[in-house]
Design a protein around this motif. Structure first.
Motif, PDB file in Angstrom:
ATOM      1  N   ALA A   1       0.827  -1.221   0.000  1.00  0.00           N
ATOM      2  CA  ALA A   1       0.000   0.000   0.000  1.00  0.00           C
ATOM      3  C   ALA A   1       0.856   1.263   0.000  1.00  0.00           C
ATOM      4  O   ALA A   1       0.441   2.302  -0.512  1.00  0.00           O
ATOM      5  CB  ALA A   1      -0.935   0.007   1.204  1.00  0.00           C
ATOM      6  N   VAL A   2       2.057   1.191   0.570  1.00  0.00           N
ATOM      7  CA  VAL A   2       2.912   2.391   0.651  1.00  0.00           C
ATOM      8  C   VAL A   2       3.111   2.989  -0.747  1.00  0.00           C
ATOM      9  O   VAL A   2       2.983   4.193  -0.947  1.00  0.00           O
ATOM     10  CB  VAL A   2       4.300   2.028   1.240  1.00  0.00           C
ATOM     11  N   LYS A   3       3.388   2.134  -1.715  1.00  0.00           N
ATOM     12  CA  LYS A   3       3.649   2.635  -3.064  1.00  0.00           C
ATOM     13  C   LYS A   3       2.425   2.562  -3.963  1.00  0.00           C
ATOM     14  O   LYS A   3       2.206   3.446  -4.795  1.00  0.00           O
ATOM     15  CB  LYS A   3       4.795   1.818  -3.683  1.00  0.00           C
ATOM     16  N   TYR A   4       1.617   1.499  -3.813  1.00  0.00           N
ATOM     17  CA  TYR A   4       0.583   1.255  -4.814  1.00  0.00           C
ATOM     18  C   TYR A   4      -0.844   1.494  -4.334  1.00  0.00           C
ATOM     19  O   TYR A   4      -1.780   1.354  -5.116  1.00  0.00           O
ATOM     20  CB  TYR A   4       0.701  -0.188  -5.315  1.00  0.00           C
ATOM     21  N   GLY A   5      -1.021   1.839  -3.065  1.00  0.00           N
ATOM     22  CA  GLY A   5      -2.383   2.061  -2.587  1.00  0.00           C
ATOM     23  C   GLY A   5      -3.077   0.751  -2.245  1.00  0.00           C
ATOM     24  O   GLY A   5      -2.443  -0.295  -2.128  1.00  0.00           O
TER      25      GLY A   5
ATOM     26  N   ASP B   1      -7.967   1.537  -5.161  1.00  0.00           N
ATOM     27  CA  ASP B   1      -7.195   2.214  -6.207  1.00  0.00           C
ATOM     28  C   ASP B   1      -7.029   1.345  -7.451  1.00  0.00           C
ATOM     29  O   ASP B   1      -6.493   1.815  -8.458  1.00  0.00           O
ATOM     30  CB  ASP B   1      -5.811   2.593  -5.655  1.00  0.00           C
ATOM     31  N   TRP B   2      -7.448   0.095  -7.375  1.00  0.00           N
ATOM     32  CA  TRP B   2      -7.214  -0.852  -8.480  1.00  0.00           C
ATOM     33  C   TRP B   2      -8.508  -1.403  -9.056  1.00  0.00           C
ATOM     34  O   TRP B   2      -8.493  -2.369  -9.818  1.00  0.00           O
ATOM     35  CB  TRP B   2      -6.287  -1.976  -7.982  1.00  0.00           C
ATOM     36  N   VAL B   3      -9.631  -0.820  -8.674  1.00  0.00           N
ATOM     37  CA  VAL B   3     -10.916  -1.267  -9.229  1.00  0.00           C
ATOM     38  C   VAL B   3     -11.434  -0.193 -10.169  1.00  0.00           C
ATOM     39  O   VAL B   3     -11.695   0.935  -9.745  1.00  0.00           O
ATOM     40  CB  VAL B   3     -11.952  -1.534  -8.099  1.00  0.00           C
TER      41      VAL B   3
ATOM     42  N   TYR C   1     -21.785  11.152  -8.497  1.00  0.00           N
ATOM     43  CA  TYR C   1     -21.231  10.505  -7.296  1.00  0.00           C
ATOM     44  C   TYR C   1     -20.570   9.186  -7.682  1.00  0.00           C
ATOM     45  O   TYR C   1     -21.064   8.467  -8.543  1.00  0.00           O
ATOM     46  CB  TYR C   1     -22.346  10.213  -6.278  1.00  0.00           C
ATOM     47  N   SER C   2     -19.473   8.842  -7.014  1.00  0.00           N
ATOM     48  CA  SER C   2     -18.799   7.590  -7.356  1.00  0.00           C
ATOM     49  C   SER C   2     -19.423   6.433  -6.574  1.00  0.00           C
ATOM     50  O   SER C   2     -18.993   6.087  -5.470  1.00  0.00           O
ATOM     51  CB  SER C   2     -17.306   7.661  -7.059  1.00  0.00           C
ATOM     52  N   LEU C   3     -20.456   5.846  -7.167  1.00  0.00           N
ATOM     53  CA  LEU C   3     -21.144   4.739  -6.483  1.00  0.00           C
ATOM     54  C   LEU C   3     -20.246   3.500  -6.430  1.00  0.00           C
ATOM     55  O   LEU C   3     -20.333   2.696  -5.504  1.00  0.00           O
ATOM     56  CB  LEU C   3     -22.472   4.446  -7.180  1.00  0.00           C
ATOM     57  N   LYS C   4     -19.369   3.390  -7.435  1.00  0.00           N
ATOM     58  CA  LYS C   4     -18.391   2.278  -7.402  1.00  0.00           C
ATOM     59  C   LYS C   4     -17.586   2.330  -6.091  1.00  0.00           C
ATOM     60  O   LYS C   4     -17.420   1.327  -5.411  1.00  0.00           O
ATOM     61  CB  LYS C   4     -17.449   2.395  -8.606  1.00  0.00           C
ATOM     62  N   ASP C   5     -17.131   3.548  -5.749  1.00  0.00           N
ATOM     63  CA  ASP C   5     -16.290   3.674  -4.557  1.00  0.00           C
ATOM     64  C   ASP C   5     -17.074   3.473  -3.261  1.00  0.00           C
ATOM     65  O   ASP C   5     -16.491   3.139  -2.232  1.00  0.00           O
ATOM     66  CB  ASP C   5     -15.558   5.022  -4.574  1.00  0.00           C
ATOM     67  N   LEU C   6     -18.374   3.700  -3.354  1.00  0.00           N
ATOM     68  CA  LEU C   6     -19.224   3.457  -2.188  1.00  0.00           C
ATOM     69  C   LEU C   6     -19.403   1.947  -1.949  1.00  0.00           C
ATOM     70  O   LEU C   6     -19.432   1.481  -0.810  1.00  0.00           O
ATOM     71  CB  LEU C   6     -20.585   4.116  -2.445  1.00  0.00           C
ATOM     72  N   ILE C   7     -19.500   1.209  -3.054  1.00  0.00           N
ATOM     73  CA  ILE C   7     -19.636  -0.252  -2.914  1.00  0.00           C
ATOM     74  C   ILE C   7     -18.340  -0.855  -2.356  1.00  0.00           C
ATOM     75  O   ILE C   7     -18.361  -1.756  -1.513  1.00  0.00           O
ATOM     76  CB  ILE C   7     -19.970  -0.895  -4.284  1.00  0.00           C
ATOM     77  N   ILE C   8     -17.197  -0.307  -2.819  1.00  0.00           N
ATOM     78  CA  ILE C   8     -15.908  -0.819  -2.323  1.00  0.00           C
ATOM     79  C   ILE C   8     -15.812  -0.493  -0.828  1.00  0.00           C
ATOM     80  O   ILE C   8     -15.960   0.660  -0.429  1.00  0.00           O
ATOM     81  CB  ILE C   8     -14.721  -0.181  -3.088  1.00  0.00           C
TER      82      ILE C   8
END
Ligand code: FAD
Length: 465
Positions: A157-161, A165-167, A193-200
């Motif tokens: 996560a330090v470098k790549y999140g 961040d990968w979906v 709104y980013s509903l994708k990010d809400l599901i994650i």
């Protein structure tokens, strides 16, 4: 919230969707499906149903919504907060058989997968193609659906999140059975709104992930790690920001102490090289050429030895050393679990600057409560895994000490601006601490979102909020 008690007619109907053998009735459900990896929260569902495709999930949800039957989704059950445990009974909807890789798109650099594909299978599949899916949560037998639903983190996560961040896109079956698509293969998206990010990270409470498009990048060709011993944990942890703010961002910065390495040695039954110092950093770099990674390694070695008080630098370069050091790090949770009768965990994330103070507090608390509290941590991102061990405490003493102890641990983290969970989620076990952290206004907003997605509150009831 009262849910319908499942009867014979319901079972017949559900069997007609997925097939007779894919519905396991209460008395035949294996005990493994009544808990997750931590085993502190237990409850049996009324039915354990294996889904094989998204249309089956749509049909099950349409019916469950009409009949007001509780539905809890389960991936591999490797979670640590009781999130996949069906605490209100009803249907345990198992996605482990939806495990197909659907499409590798070389042009858009995406991988479309079903939710039950295992993390280890994704890594193997894309790496053969010279591609890289960077999130690397420690448990490789977890499903990608579970990783997305918990927004799983990991050492890189330090470098790549983290997973979020990968979906790029998700297909989700809503509580009423409707299939919707959030995001897609696009790299950018500012459309509402980013509903994708809400599901994650929603832990199966807002919808059921039935397909995901994951971002890929070219596989870094070179990776090197260093094991760096220090005289004490303060020196080791104080070195972390200076390493991260140095010339190149490491892939991972893990913090280890002699005590946790000893657990791993006992658990794995083998000696770990150079395991006799008090504290260590395990630092990795990756890149496209050996020369560039060697340059990073030399620069950080120089910094640690000449300015940050490191005792020595051990290159983790041979296959044998890599296996030995990384398997020891990977075994920490299992090793701590094997050292006692029961564990419960605190997966707080705090600002990097406060790690030393927080660990000092943990040691004081351990003495005050007379309970063993081993830990390890992703020092690079401030996410600590702290374990209360029951050992030979009575059930009552364990209850009392964990209740008092966790409250103090979380309150201290909040003082520093920390959060309840860095990667494992809230599930059932950490609900009260989320309320303590975010307060009424944010919980009410979350409840409003839940109500909009799932008006009958049938999806993974009694979790998160
Ligand atoms: C040894 C070990 C190491 C671990 N290391 C890490 C680590 O480094 N980082 C980390 O983040 N976690 C780690 N974990 C925790 C765990 O592996 C993760 O939480 C993982 O993401 C859970 O995936 P799973 O398939 O097992 O999901 P489950 O445990 O089955 O479910 C977890 C949650 O996801 C929901 N869910 C599952 N599938 C879906 C779906 N298709 N749609 C909607 N919701 C769904 C469930 O309802 C539940 O709320 C570790 C666990 C162990 C045992």
């Amino acid at each position: 919230m009262p849910y319908k008690k499942i009867g014979k007619e319901d079972i017949q109907f559900l069997k007609s969707i997925v097939g007779q053998t894919q519905v396991i009735e209460k008395n035949d459900i294996e005990v493994d499906f009544s808990h997750d990896e931590l085993q502190t929260i237990t409850a049996f569902p009324d039915l354990h149903i294996f889904a094989h495709d998204k249309s089956q999930i749509q049909a099950i949800m349409t019916y469950a919504n009409q009949e007001k039957i509780a539905v809890t989704v389960r991936g591999s059950g490797t979670g640590l907060v009781g999130a996949c445990v069906p605490v209100e009974g009803g249907i345990l909807l198992d996605t482990s058989k939806m495990n197909q890789i659907i499409e590798l798109d070389h042009v858009n650099m995406t991988l479309r997968v079903e939710p039950g594909v295992l993390l280890m299978d994704i890594a193997e599949y894309v790496e053969k193609e010279g591609l890289f899916y960077a999130p690397d949560p420690g448990e490789k037998s977890a499903t990608i659906g579970g990783n997305i639903a918990t927004n799983a983190g990991g050492m890189r996560a330090v470098k790549y999140g983290v997973t979020r961040d990968w979906v790029r896109g998700l297909e989700v079956v809503l509580a009423n059975g409707e299939l919707v698509s959030f995001g897609g293969k696009v790299v950018k998206n500012s459309s509402g709104y980013s509903l994708k990010d809400l599901i994650i990270g929603s832990e199966g409470t807002l919808g059921i992930i039935v397909e995901a498009s994951l971002k890929l990048i070219p596989l870094p060709k070179e990776t090197m790690s260093l094991l760096i011993p220090f005289d004490n944990r303060t020196l080791a942890i104080d070195a972390v920001p200076k390493i991260i703010n140095g010339h190149a961002l490491p892939t991972a910065v893990e913090f280890l102490e002699k005590a946790s390495l000893k657990f791993s040695e006992e658990f794995l039954g083998k000696k770990i090289p150079h395991a006799d110092y008090e504290a260590y950093l395990l630092v990795s770099y990756d890149g496209s050429t050996k020369a560039s990674v060697s340059y990073d390694i030399e620069a950080v070695s120089d910094l640690c030895l000449n300015q940050l008080g490191a005792i020595d630098i051990y290159l983790v370069d041979t296959a044998e050393r890599k296996e030995s050091v990384w398997s020891a790090r990977g075994a920490f949770l299992e090793a701590i679990k094997a050292s006692t009768t029961l564990i419960d965990e605190c997966d707080v994330v705090i600002p990097r600057a406060n790690i030393t103070e927080y660990l000092d507090f943990t040691h004081q608390l351990s003495q005050e409560l007379e309970i063993r509290i081993p830990y390890f941590g992703h020092a690079g991102d401030g996410n600590l895994h702290i374990y209360f061990c029951k050992d030979d405490l009575s059930d009552q003493a364990w209850e009392e000490k964990t209740q008092i102890g966790f409250k103090k641990m979380y309150d201290k983290a909040f003082e520093f601006g920390g959060k309840v969970s860095g990667e494992h989620g809230i599930g059932f076990a950490k609900k009260q601490y989320l309320i303590d952290q975010v307060g009424k206004t944010q919980i009410d907003i979350m409840k409003g979102i839940k109500q909009t997605f799932d008006p009958n509150l049938i999806l993974n009831p009694n979790k998160v909020i």
